[in-house]
Design a protein around this motif. Structure first.
Motif, PDB file in Angstrom:
ATOM      1  N   GLY A 277     -11.474  21.226   3.607  1.00  0.00           N
ATOM      2  CA  GLY A 277     -10.581  21.504   2.489  1.00  0.00           C
ATOM      3  C   GLY A 277      -9.927  20.393   1.935  1.00  0.00           C
ATOM      4  O   GLY A 277     -10.088  19.840   0.809  1.00  0.00           O
ATOM      5  N   PRO A 278      -8.860  19.712   2.938  1.00  0.00           N
ATOM      6  CA  PRO A 278      -8.278  18.613   2.114  1.00  0.00           C
ATOM      7  C   PRO A 278      -9.301  17.379   1.831  1.00  0.00           C
ATOM      8  O   PRO A 278      -8.838  16.613   1.050  1.00  0.00           O
ATOM      9  N   ALA A 279     -10.263  17.261   2.797  1.00  0.00           N
ATOM     10  CA  ALA A 279     -10.970  15.958   2.587  1.00  0.00           C
ATOM     11  C   ALA A 279     -11.722  16.076   1.359  1.00  0.00           C
ATOM     12  O   ALA A 279     -12.084  15.014   0.322  1.00  0.00           O
ATOM     13  N   MET A 280     -12.356  17.162   0.720  1.00  0.00           N
ATOM     14  CA  MET A 280     -13.231  17.452  -0.401  1.00  0.00           C
ATOM     15  C   MET A 280     -12.069  17.107  -1.623  1.00  0.00           C
ATOM     16  O   MET A 280     -12.590  16.701  -2.609  1.00  0.00           O
ATOM     17  N   ILE A 281     -10.741  17.626  -1.459  1.00  0.00           N
ATOM     18  CA  ILE A 281      -9.887  17.560  -2.557  1.00  0.00           C
ATOM     19  C   ILE A 281      -9.570  15.739  -2.556  1.00  0.00           C
ATOM     20  O   ILE A 281      -9.523  15.486  -3.714  1.00  0.00           O
ATOM     21  N   ILE A 282      -9.545  15.115  -1.383  1.00  0.00           N
ATOM     22  CA  ILE A 282      -9.046  13.861  -1.583  1.00  0.00           C
ATOM     23  C   ILE A 282     -10.324  12.889  -2.089  1.00  0.00           C
ATOM     24  O   ILE A 282     -10.139  12.031  -3.075  1.00  0.00           O
ATOM     25  N   TYR A 283     -11.460  12.967  -1.727  1.00  0.00           N
ATOM     26  CA  TYR A 283     -12.685  12.318  -1.862  1.00  0.00           C
ATOM     27  C   TYR A 283     -13.659  12.970  -3.041  1.00  0.00           C
ATOM     28  O   TYR A 283     -14.517  12.096  -3.264  1.00  0.00           O
TER      29      TYR A 283
ATOM     30  N   ILE B 120       1.010  -1.353  -0.019  1.00  0.00           N
ATOM     31  CA  ILE B 120       0.129   0.156  -0.153  1.00  0.00           C
ATOM     32  C   ILE B 120       0.788   1.320   0.054  1.00  0.00           C
ATOM     33  O   ILE B 120       1.836   1.283   0.833  1.00  0.00           O
ATOM     34  N   HIS B 121       0.624   2.164  -1.099  1.00  0.00           N
ATOM     35  CA  HIS B 121       1.460   3.164  -0.909  1.00  0.00           C
ATOM     36  C   HIS B 121       0.859   4.185  -0.229  1.00  0.00           C
ATOM     37  O   HIS B 121       0.390   5.456  -0.763  1.00  0.00           O
ATOM     38  N   HIS B 122       0.987   4.097   1.197  1.00  0.00           N
ATOM     39  CA  HIS B 122       0.206   5.117   2.062  1.00  0.00           C
ATOM     40  C   HIS B 122       0.976   4.937   3.315  1.00  0.00           C
ATOM     41  O   HIS B 122       1.545   3.965   3.571  1.00  0.00           O
ATOM     42  N   PHE B 123       0.656   5.656   4.396  1.00  0.00           N
ATOM     43  CA  PHE B 123       1.151   5.451   5.506  1.00  0.00           C
ATOM     44  C   PHE B 123       0.231   4.904   6.480  1.00  0.00           C
ATOM     45  O   PHE B 123       0.374   4.773   7.744  1.00  0.00           O
ATOM     46  N   PHE B 124      -0.985   4.293   6.125  1.00  0.00           N
ATOM     47  CA  PHE B 124      -2.109   4.068   6.955  1.00  0.00           C
ATOM     48  C   PHE B 124      -3.095   3.312   5.950  1.00  0.00           C
ATOM     49  O   PHE B 124      -2.842   3.587   4.659  1.00  0.00           O
ATOM     50  N   CYS B 125      -3.974   2.372   6.154  1.00  0.00           N
ATOM     51  CA  CYS B 125      -4.714   1.665   5.360  1.00  0.00           C
ATOM     52  C   CYS B 125      -6.021   2.535   5.246  1.00  0.00           C
ATOM     53  O   CYS B 125      -6.569   3.111   6.071  1.00  0.00           O
TER      54      CYS B 125
ATOM     55  N   VAL C 132       1.005  13.966  -3.256  1.00  0.00           N
ATOM     56  CA  VAL C 132       0.129  15.260  -2.969  1.00  0.00           C
ATOM     57  C   VAL C 132      -0.815  14.425  -2.176  1.00  0.00           C
ATOM     58  O   VAL C 132      -1.390  15.071  -1.291  1.00  0.00           O
ATOM     59  N   ASP C 133      -1.560  13.421  -2.491  1.00  0.00           N
ATOM     60  CA  ASP C 133      -2.425  12.730  -1.705  1.00  0.00           C
ATOM     61  C   ASP C 133      -2.007  12.467  -0.289  1.00  0.00           C
ATOM     62  O   ASP C 133      -2.877  12.640   0.715  1.00  0.00           O
ATOM     63  N   GLN C 134      -0.907  12.093  -0.111  1.00  0.00           N
ATOM     64  CA  GLN C 134      -0.337  11.760   1.231  1.00  0.00           C
ATOM     65  C   GLN C 134      -0.243  13.001   2.305  1.00  0.00           C
ATOM     66  O   GLN C 134      -0.441  12.778   3.166  1.00  0.00           O
TER      67      GLN C 134
END
Length: 286
Positions: A226-232, A147-152, A243-245
């Motif tokens: 702000g960040p949540a709307m960009i992500i989802y 998983i290319h992330h720091f958490f699931c 950028v996503d992380q």
């Protein structure tokens, strides 16, 4: 590593202190502060869901996680994310009633209603999170399980699937509209009405008090939504992974750390309660 642990310490101390102050001081048993204590509890749980595991991975060098552990992280993150979204909207409703409908405030915002608001936020988060977690984990994984992330996280898990996930990604987008875009629009509309009401106030002290309370909440809303709307609400592959992380770091780690500082430093009642507790401890030691 040291920065991560420092952030965890600040966030844990700040949110725990704010929640305990509100629960322990009868002068803070108001609808606004009781809802704020729930926000602190959510932030405390949110940062505890991701940061301790991340810190352990960094220190041990082993960055593995079981499928069940991954599912638990997904469930907790989504539960707290949805619950905070609902709670922040309800906190905005509380401010709207207090400023724009002050004569009806005591009638509507009873202790029972506050409990129902808090319980509804948690329950809504659990129900929505359970549906998304079960559906996201049912996709089969083929090839790399890295998983290319720091958490699931749901969107990161979908990238590992060898099935067509486009239909579910549309469901995630619709969920983003329902739990992010619409509440954010309601909050902005509410604050427009609030600021118009503040402009018609005769008391300068009343204006400053209203603007101080609302500015803290509006700041937290911006940091969270702000960040949540960009992500989802951005198509799955359009954001670079870096950028996503970074957006997730801001949403999951930085915001829970800043929330208690924003509310406590701009809230005279909370600062007064904190000074009272510190003074009692000082006198007790003497």
């Amino acid at each position: 590593m040291a920065i991560v642990l420092l952030i965890l310490l600040v966030a844990t101390t700040g949110n725990s202190t704010l929640a305990l102050l509100i629960w322990g001081d009868v002068h803070l048993h108001t609808p606004m502060h009781l809802l704020l204590s729930q926000l602190s509890l959510m932030d405390l749980t949110l940062i505890s869901t991701t940061v301790p595991k991340m810190a352990t991975d960094f220190s041990s060098g082993h960055r593995g996680i079981s499928r069940s552990g991954c599912g638990v992280q997904v469930f907790l993150y989504l539960t707290l994310g949805v619950a905070e979204c609902v709670l922040l909207t309800l906190m905005d409703f509380d401010r709207y009633l207090a400023i724009c409908r002050p004569l009806r405030y005591q009638i509507i915002m009873t202790p029972r209603v506050c409990v129902q608001m808090a319980a509804g936020s948690w329950a809504g988060g659990v129900v929505i999170s359970l549906m998304h977690t079960v559906y996201a984990l049912h996709f089969s994984v083929c090839g790399s399980r890295k998983i290319h992330h720091f958490f699931c996280e749901v969107m990161a898990l979908l990238k590992l699937s060898c099935e067509d996930t486009s239909a579910y990604e549309k469901v995630v987008l619709v969920s983003g509209i329902v739990f992010l875009l619409i509440p954010f629009g309601l909050i902005l509309t509410s604050y427009t009405l609030i600021f118009l009401a503040v402009l018609h106030m005769n008391s300068l002290e009343g204006k400053n008090r209203a603007l101080g309370t609302c500015s803290s909440h509006l700041c937290v809303v911006t940091l969270y939504f702000g960040p949540a709307m960009i992500i989802y609400m951005t198509p799955g592959s359009s954001l670079p992974s870096e950028v996503d992380q970074c957006l997730f770091v801001f949403d999951v780690i930085i915001t829970p750390m800043l929330n208690p500082l924003i509310y406590s430093l701009r809230n005279k009642e909370v600062l007064a309660a904190l000074r009272k507790v510190l003074w009692r401890r000082l006198m007790f030691k003497q």
